[in-house]
Design a protein around this motif. Sequence first.
Motif, PDB file in Angstrom:
ATOM      1  N   MET A 124       0.823  -1.180   0.000  1.00 26.31           N
ATOM      2  CA  MET A 124       0.000   0.000   0.000  1.00 26.31           C
ATOM      3  C   MET A 124       0.874   1.252   0.000  1.00 26.31           C
ATOM      4  SD  MET A 124      -3.060  -1.361   2.527  1.00 26.31           S
ATOM      5  CE  MET A 124      -3.581   0.232   3.002  1.00 26.31           C
ATOM      6  N   ILE A 125       2.017   1.172   0.672  1.00 26.58           N
ATOM      7  CA  ILE A 125       2.942   2.298   0.681  1.00 26.58           C
ATOM      8  C   ILE A 125       3.539   2.484  -0.713  1.00 26.58           C
ATOM      9  CG2 ILE A 125       5.137   3.143   1.599  1.00 26.58           C
ATOM     10  CD1 ILE A 125       4.308   1.775   4.277  1.00 26.58           C
ATOM     11  N   GLU A 126       3.956   1.378  -1.322  1.00 29.34           N
ATOM     12  CA  GLU A 126       4.544   1.452  -2.659  1.00 29.34           C
ATOM     13  C   GLU A 126       3.553   1.978  -3.694  1.00 29.34           C
ATOM     14  OE1 GLU A 126       6.065  -2.418  -3.572  1.00 29.34           O
ATOM     15  OE2 GLU A 126       7.577  -2.314  -2.007  1.00 29.34           O
ATOM     16  N   LYS A 127       2.281   1.698  -3.494  1.00 28.63           N
ATOM     17  CA  LYS A 127       1.248   2.156  -4.427  1.00 28.63           C
ATOM     18  C   LYS A 127       0.746   3.560  -4.082  1.00 28.63           C
ATOM     19  CE  LYS A 127      -0.340  -2.423  -5.727  1.00 28.63           C
ATOM     20  NZ  LYS A 127       0.073  -2.423  -7.096  1.00 28.63           N
ATOM     21  N   LYS A 128       1.399   4.174  -3.097  1.00 32.34           N
ATOM     22  CA  LYS A 128       1.081   5.551  -2.687  1.00 32.34           C
ATOM     23  C   LYS A 128      -0.326   5.702  -2.109  1.00 32.34           C
ATOM     24  CE  LYS A 128       4.959   7.167  -4.496  1.00 32.34           C
ATOM     25  NZ  LYS A 128       6.113   6.681  -3.845  1.00 32.34           N
ATOM     26  N   LEU A 129      -0.867   4.615  -1.546  1.00 28.96           N
ATOM     27  CA  LEU A 129      -2.166   4.675  -0.889  1.00 28.96           C
ATOM     28  C   LEU A 129      -2.038   5.028   0.583  1.00 28.96           C
ATOM     29  CD1 LEU A 129      -3.807   1.484  -2.397  1.00 28.96           C
ATOM     30  CD2 LEU A 129      -4.321   3.853  -2.977  1.00 28.96           C
ATOM     31  N   LEU A 130      -0.830   4.867   1.112  1.00 34.51           N
ATOM     32  CA  LEU A 130      -0.615   5.045   2.538  1.00 34.51           C
ATOM     33  C   LEU A 130       0.808   5.531   2.771  1.00 34.51           C
ATOM     34  CD1 LEU A 130      -2.217   4.410   5.183  1.00 34.51           C
ATOM     35  CD2 LEU A 130      -1.023   2.241   5.236  1.00 34.51           C
ATOM     36  N   ALA A 131       0.948   6.519   3.632  1.00 33.94           N
ATOM     37  CA  ALA A 131       2.282   7.023   3.965  1.00 33.94           C
ATOM     38  C   ALA A 131       2.921   6.117   5.014  1.00 33.94           C
ATOM     39  CB  ALA A 131       2.183   8.448   4.502  1.00 33.94           C
ATOM     40  N   GLU A 132       4.215   6.044   4.981  1.00 36.16           N
ATOM     41  CA  GLU A 132       4.968   5.258   5.963  1.00 36.16           C
ATOM     42  C   GLU A 132       4.667   5.770   7.375  1.00 36.16           C
ATOM     43  OE1 GLU A 132       8.866   2.758   6.214  1.00 36.16           O
ATOM     44  OE2 GLU A 132       8.221   3.758   4.386  1.00 36.16           O
ATOM     45  N   GLY A 133       4.512   4.867   8.313  1.00 38.64           N
ATOM     46  CA  GLY A 133       4.304   5.214   9.711  1.00 38.64           C
ATOM     47  C   GLY A 133       2.852   5.387  10.123  1.00 38.64           C
ATOM     48  N   ILE A 134       1.935   5.363   9.189  1.00 37.28           N
ATOM     49  CA  ILE A 134       0.511   5.531   9.507  1.00 37.28           C
ATOM     50  C   ILE A 134      -0.071   4.288  10.177  1.00 37.28           C
ATOM     51  CG2 ILE A 134      -1.808   5.820   8.491  1.00 37.28           C
ATOM     52  CD1 ILE A 134      -0.204   8.397   8.507  1.00 37.28           C
ATOM     53  N   ALA A 135       0.395   3.114   9.770  1.00 35.21           N
ATOM     54  CA  ALA A 135      -0.200   1.870  10.259  1.00 35.21           C
ATOM     55  C   ALA A 135       0.874   0.851  10.635  1.00 35.21           C
ATOM     56  CB  ALA A 135      -1.132   1.298   9.203  1.00 35.21           C
ATOM     57  N   PRO A 136       1.558   1.060  11.765  1.00 31.18           N
ATOM     58  CA  PRO A 136       2.530   0.066  12.206  1.00 31.18           C
ATOM     59  C   PRO A 136       1.855  -1.295  12.424  1.00 31.18           C
ATOM     60  CG  PRO A 136       2.817   2.105  13.432  1.00 31.18           C
ATOM     61  CD  PRO A 136       1.537   2.238  12.642  1.00 31.18           C
ATOM     62  N   ALA A 151      -7.561   3.561   3.077  1.00 32.16           N
ATOM     63  CA  ALA A 151      -6.560   3.068   2.124  1.00 32.16           C
ATOM     64  C   ALA A 151      -6.722   1.569   1.904  1.00 32.16           C
ATOM     65  CB  ALA A 151      -5.154   3.380   2.632  1.00 32.16           C
ATOM     66  N   LEU A 152      -7.056   0.852   2.953  1.00 33.55           N
ATOM     67  CA  LEU A 152      -7.263  -0.590   2.846  1.00 33.55           C
ATOM     68  C   LEU A 152      -8.425  -0.897   1.913  1.00 33.55           C
ATOM     69  CD1 LEU A 152      -6.165  -3.255   3.966  1.00 33.55           C
ATOM     70  CD2 LEU A 152      -7.759  -3.011   5.875  1.00 33.55           C
ATOM     71  N   LYS A 153      -9.484  -0.125   2.029  1.00 32.20           N
ATOM     72  CA  LYS A 153     -10.638  -0.307   1.138  1.00 32.20           C
ATOM     73  C   LYS A 153     -10.240  -0.044  -0.315  1.00 32.20           C
ATOM     74  CE  LYS A 153     -15.467   0.871   0.684  1.00 32.20           C
ATOM     75  NZ  LYS A 153     -15.914   1.699  -0.375  1.00 32.20           N
ATOM     76  N   LYS A 154      -9.506   1.038  -0.559  1.00 28.68           N
ATOM     77  CA  LYS A 154      -9.058   1.351  -1.924  1.00 28.68           C
ATOM     78  C   LYS A 154      -8.165   0.242  -2.474  1.00 28.68           C
ATOM     79  CE  LYS A 154      -9.182   6.358  -1.704  1.00 28.68           C
ATOM     80  NZ  LYS A 154      -8.389   7.584  -1.694  1.00 28.68           N
ATOM     81  N   TYR A 155      -7.267  -0.242  -1.623  1.00 27.73           N
ATOM     82  CA  TYR A 155      -6.349  -1.304  -2.050  1.00 27.73           C
ATOM     83  C   TYR A 155      -7.122  -2.562  -2.429  1.00 27.73           C
ATOM     84  CZ  TYR A 155      -2.282  -4.378  -2.008  1.00 27.73           C
ATOM     85  OH  TYR A 155      -1.323  -5.270  -2.363  1.00 27.73           O
TER      86      TYR A 155
END
Length: 88
Positions: A1-13, A81-85
Amino acid sequence: MIEKKLLAEGIAPSYFIEGMLWNVPNDRFFGNYREMWAACFNWVNSNDPSNLTTGSGMHWLVRDNENVCWPSANFQTFTAALKKYWEM
């Protein structure tokens, strides 16, 4: 999700994701992966995140201004982001 730019790093440990899933009732883990994912995601989306606890039960999972909790905005960002993914 991070690689696909749906989520920034550190948002969901991962420990917050683990805590979120720990709250999902066992009866939502059934069928194939697609059915299980949908049942778990729908349960999380239909429940008040402020009622979720960590796996230990010692802390609330989602709270603002608490060092050991997942900030509400980050939780909402992750679930959106999970829903979009999933829909990709």
